[in-house]
Motif scaffolding. Structure first.
Motif, mmCIF file in Angstrom:
data_model
loop_
_atom_site.group_PDB
_atom_site.id
_atom_site.type_symbol
_atom_site.label_atom_id
_atom_site.label_comp_id
_atom_site.label_asym_id
_atom_site.label_seq_id
_atom_site.Cartn_x
_atom_site.Cartn_y
_atom_site.Cartn_z
ATOM 1 N N VAL A 144 31.530 51.371 36.242
ATOM 2 C CA VAL A 144 32.565 51.257 35.208
ATOM 3 C C VAL A 144 33.836 51.971 35.654
ATOM 4 O O VAL A 144 34.941 51.431 35.519
ATOM 5 C CB VAL A 144 32.055 51.835 33.866
ATOM 6 N N ILE A 147 35.654 49.908 38.272
ATOM 7 C CA ILE A 147 36.321 48.738 37.685
ATOM 8 C C ILE A 147 37.631 49.145 37.029
ATOM 9 O O ILE A 147 38.669 48.510 37.226
ATOM 10 C CB ILE A 147 35.392 48.036 36.667
ATOM 11 N N VAL A 148 37.598 50.218 36.240
ATOM 12 C CA VAL A 148 38.799 50.654 35.521
ATOM 13 C C VAL A 148 39.878 51.134 36.500
ATOM 14 O O VAL A 148 41.052 50.797 36.348
ATOM 15 C CB VAL A 148 38.463 51.753 34.496
ATOM 16 N N VAL A 393 29.034 42.163 35.295
ATOM 17 C CA VAL A 393 29.904 43.166 34.667
ATOM 18 C C VAL A 393 31.300 43.107 35.291
ATOM 19 O O VAL A 393 32.316 43.105 34.585
ATOM 20 C CB VAL A 393 29.308 44.585 34.803
ATOM 21 N N SER A 397 34.746 41.859 33.377
ATOM 22 C CA SER A 397 35.792 42.873 33.237
ATOM 23 C C SER A 397 37.090 42.444 33.905
ATOM 24 O O SER A 397 38.175 42.539 33.310
ATOM 25 C CB SER A 397 35.318 44.206 33.832
ATOM 26 N N GLY A 401 40.310 41.442 31.769
ATOM 27 C CA GLY A 401 41.378 42.416 31.977
ATOM 28 C C GLY A 401 42.615 41.798 32.601
ATOM 29 O O GLY A 401 43.740 41.998 32.121
ATOM 30 N N GLY A 429 39.881 45.284 29.998
ATOM 31 C CA GLY A 429 38.880 45.293 31.069
ATOM 32 C C GLY A 429 37.962 46.492 30.992
ATOM 33 O O GLY A 429 36.759 46.382 31.248
ATOM 34 N N THR A 432 35.498 46.074 28.083
ATOM 35 C CA THR A 432 34.535 45.049 28.508
ATOM 36 C C THR A 432 33.520 45.630 29.482
ATOM 37 O O THR A 432 32.315 45.366 29.377
ATOM 38 C CB THR A 432 35.269 43.863 29.172
ATOM 39 N N ALA A 433 33.989 46.435 30.439
ATOM 40 C CA ALA A 433 33.084 47.027 31.437
ATOM 41 C C ALA A 433 32.057 47.940 30.780
ATOM 42 O O ALA A 433 30.863 47.896 31.107
ATOM 43 C CB ALA A 433 33.896 47.800 32.478
#
Length: 444
Positions: A144, A147-148, A393, A397, A401, A429, A432-433
């Motif tokens: 996570v 991703i962010v 995932v 995301s 996003g 995003g 969502t993640a």
């Protein structure tokens, strides 16, 4: 036991340990090297935000000065450890790039009062997380976080390329994307790459500063810098709490709160690395106390930043590399770094000079910086096991996003409150993640 052994190895390589007091000359030399590594990173976010919000030179200069001033106070708190706040390590803090997107969105809708109000209110998220560290780490996993961080970098690349073209003003006067603007940005970008790949470590550490200086000089020589617009470079900047006022906006709070959530987890990783290379424990009660104190300081210092007209602060990872390069892990060096930053922030001339920097010069540097942020996120992701769940995932995301970043009109039918929350690709995003990672279950 393996981590303890690594810590001992790093400790043996240090010239000065955490609680050693190096001679004054060596302390100042080490502090200046750290300052060189962080100066541009501290002043860049306020310059980008001011440019996006079309603020005047005086306001931009004051924001730059306060960024330096608050970074100095924040660094002192982290190194000194005031009560339960701070790490007690040579831990440097400065203005964070991660918040730029949500701050610009908040500023465009409600101005600086909403920005500073939301920054202060949302900082409570990180302070709460510092007390619930072991639980939040189960929710915000490395996947996570990766991703962010990737979304943050990807979202900001748009800001960087607009600056390369000449900025928002150039989009209205017809000069956007001109050869002069793009060429100047390219010169800065190429200069930074050239010096960054140099084998001389000092040139490498100074690559961004050198690139900006080259770009600034060339911009001045071709008439893009007008010093006559500034009437006075002297005097002092007196920090004034709540100078621009504060206001609260729930959608801005949500967007910034999510970034604070991710920043807390990033800070944990940075503090772990800092503790390791300083030859200190990375497990047990002492370490947990340091980590939770450091994350609490992250949030507290960001609240302090909002009060003094600056933007959220975070632990700077690049200074961990500086500790390894210099072999100096003494937290007393941090006091000098803090002092230098506070002094720089009190002199308006510093902020004014950088406020006059043409946007293409800044854009050439920030474009590379934002790409580096995105690549850091990719590295975090690549270190994880990419199974079917992780693929799903990531797919969800990034799709959601980047969709709202590329086609913001998709949200036009939503109520304004929801539109403001999900207009940021980082927020969409990121949420969502978190949800996808928690809810998707796949039996391999």
């Amino acid at each position: 036991m393996e981590e303890t052994g690594k810590a001992e190895e790093y400790k043996a390589e240090l010239i000065y340990g955490l609680n050693d007091r190096p001679p004054l000359r060596e302390t100042i030399f080490a502090a200046l090297q750290h300052l060189l590594a962080i100066f541009v990173a501290i002043i860049t976010p306020p310059l980008i935000i001011a440019g996006a919000l079309k603020l005047d030179i005086e306001t931009t200069s004051f924001l730059v000065s306060m960024a330096l001033f608050v970074s100095g106070i924040s660094t002192f708190i982290q190194c000194k450890r005031v009560g339960c706040i701070g790490t007690g390590l040579l831990c440097i803090q400065g203005t964070s790039f991660s918040f730029i997107g949500p701050i610009i969105s908040a500023g465009l809708t409600g101005g600086l009062p909403v920005v500073f109000g939301a920054c202060m209110a949302a900082s409570s998220v990180e302070m709460v997380i510092s007390r619930l560290l072991k639980y939040t780490r189960k929710i915000i996993t490395p996947l996570v976080s990766g991703i962010v961080v990737t979304l943050i970098g990807m979202s900001l690349i748009k800001v960087g390329i607009i600056a390369c073209g000449g900025g928002a003003m150039a989009q209205t006067d017809g000069t956007f994307g001109s050869f002069r603007n793009v060429g100047l940005a390219a010169l800065v970008l190429v200069s930074i790459i050239f010096f960054n790949r140099n084998s001389n470590r000092y040139l490498r550490m100074s690559s961004i500063v050198i690139g900006l200086i080259i770009g600034y000089i060339v911009a001045w020589s071709i008439g893009m810098v007008d010093f006559s617009t500034v009437q006075n470079y002297g005097g002092f900047n007196i920090p004034v709490p709540f100078k621009y006022g504060i206001a609260f906006d729930f959608s801005a709070f949500i967007a910034l709160g999510l970034v604070y959530l991710i920043t807390a987890i990033e800070a944990y990783g940075d503090i772990t690395a800092n503790s390791l290379i300083s030859g200190e424990p990375v497990e047990g009660k002492v370490f947990i106390k340091r980590a939770s104190g450091g994350i609490l300081a992250d949030g507290f210092n960001s609240m302090l930043a909002g009060a003094f007209s600056s933007f959220p602060n975070s632990v700077f990872a690049q200074n961990n590399g500086m500790i390894q390069l210099t072999g100096v892990a003494s937290r007393y060096v941090g006091y000098y770094i803090a002092g230098f930053l506070i002094l720089l922030g009190l002199f308006p001339a510093v902020g004014l000079v950088f406020s006059l920097m043409p946007e293409p010069v800044l854009g050439g540097a920030t474009l590379l910086m934002f790409g580096t942020v995105a690549s850091a996120g990719i590295r975090i992701i690549s270190a994880q096991r990419i199974d079917r769940k992780a693929t799903l995932v990531m797919a969800l995301s990034f799709s959601l996003g980047l969709s709202v970043e590329l086609v913001p009109e998709i949200l036009c039918q939503l109520p304004d409150s929801l539109k403001n929350i999900f207009s940021s690709g980082i927020t969409t995003g990121g949420v969502t993640a978190i949800l996808a990672n928690a809810l998707i279950r796949i039996e391999e």
